[in-house]
Design a protein around this motif. Structure first.
Motif, PDB file in Angstrom:
ATOM      1  N   SER A  49       0.859  -1.184   0.000  1.00 53.06           N
ATOM      2  CA  SER A  49       0.000   0.000   0.000  1.00 53.06           C
ATOM      3  C   SER A  49       0.895   1.234   0.000  1.00 53.06           C
ATOM      4  CB  SER A  49      -0.916   0.003   1.220  1.00 53.06           C
ATOM      5  OG  SER A  49      -0.145   0.029   2.392  1.00 53.06           O
ATOM      6  N   GLN A  50       0.383   2.325  -0.496  1.00 55.32           N
ATOM      7  CA  GLN A  50       1.195   3.533  -0.583  1.00 55.32           C
ATOM      8  C   GLN A  50       1.327   4.152   0.797  1.00 55.32           C
ATOM      9  OE1 GLN A  50      -0.064   6.126  -3.706  1.00 55.32           O
ATOM     10  NE2 GLN A  50       0.303   4.591  -5.278  1.00 55.32           N
ATOM     11  N   SER A  51       2.468   3.875   1.392  1.00 55.28           N
ATOM     12  CA  SER A  51       2.759   4.367   2.736  1.00 55.28           C
ATOM     13  C   SER A  51       4.177   4.921   2.730  1.00 55.28           C
ATOM     14  CB  SER A  51       2.654   3.222   3.735  1.00 55.28           C
ATOM     15  OG  SER A  51       3.618   2.232   3.436  1.00 55.28           O
ATOM     16  N   GLU A  52       4.650   5.290   3.899  1.00 52.00           N
ATOM     17  CA  GLU A  52       6.014   5.810   3.997  1.00 52.00           C
ATOM     18  C   GLU A  52       7.030   4.733   3.602  1.00 52.00           C
ATOM     19  OE1 GLU A  52       8.911   7.529   7.443  1.00 52.00           O
ATOM     20  OE2 GLU A  52       6.821   8.187   7.491  1.00 52.00           O
ATOM     21  N   TYR A  54       6.512   2.264   1.511  1.00 53.46           N
ATOM     22  CA  TYR A  54       6.403   2.119   0.058  1.00 53.46           C
ATOM     23  C   TYR A  54       7.283   3.153  -0.635  1.00 53.46           C
ATOM     24  CZ  TYR A  54       4.337   2.684  -4.592  1.00 53.46           C
ATOM     25  OH  TYR A  54       4.148   2.805  -5.940  1.00 53.46           O
TER      26      TYR A  54
END
Length: 166
Positions: A49-52, A54
């Protein structure tokens, strides 16, 4: 002195005219692993998922993009070292394209069929021909762009040699 020893003195074994460059082997392996690293990270980040984390992983991956250009450079160096003084271009094209064109075409087709069998909605039999032609022309799926790029290098290589000789 034995008879074999005297023959060796008269006819010493021929040594290879070309020296083996171990540095080239190392660079080929290094760049290959760098390219594989990039592709592997791409597959892992697709599942994230688009996170820090990522963005951190994607940012670190960018540092290894130079390996793609290095791999092409090393391919050109090896071609030049091997074929610079040979001028049998029909044999060069036959060997190079038989070793790359047919596998390129075959793998694109087989991987498309696999995607259809797995139920991937991007691939289906109704537009197989058009999709296959697009993939082959652009090298846009299955990480086949390198093969397309190398085949383009093969087409230009005689011109490159001619330019360097001039």
């Amino acid at each position: 002195m034995k008879e074999d020893d005297s023959l060796k003195q008269i006819n010493p074994p021929k040594q290879s005219q070309r020296t083996h460059l171990h540095e080239i082997d190392f660079m080929r392996i290094f760049f290959t692993f760098g390219v594989l690293f990039n592709h592997t990270v791409n597959k892992f980040t697709l599942a994230m998922s688009q996170s820090e984390t990522y963005y951190t992983v994607r940012t670190l991956r960018v540092m290894f993009h130079y390996t793609r250009m290095g791999f092409i450079f090393i391919s050109g160096v090896v071609l030049t070292l091997t074929y610079f003084n040979r001028n049998d271009w029909p044999a060069f094209f036959k060997k190079r394209f038989n070793g790359s064109l047919w596998p390129y075409l075959t793998w694109n087709g087989l991987l498309m069929l696999l995607m259809i069998a797995l139920g991937n909605t991007d691939y289906n039999f109704s537009n197989f021909g058009n999709k296959y032609l697009t993939l082959v022309m652009h090298g846009s799926s299955f990480y086949m762009y390198y093969m397309l790029l190398v085949m383009q290098l093969y087409l230009l290589f005689p011109l490159v040699v001619w330019i360097f000789k001039k």
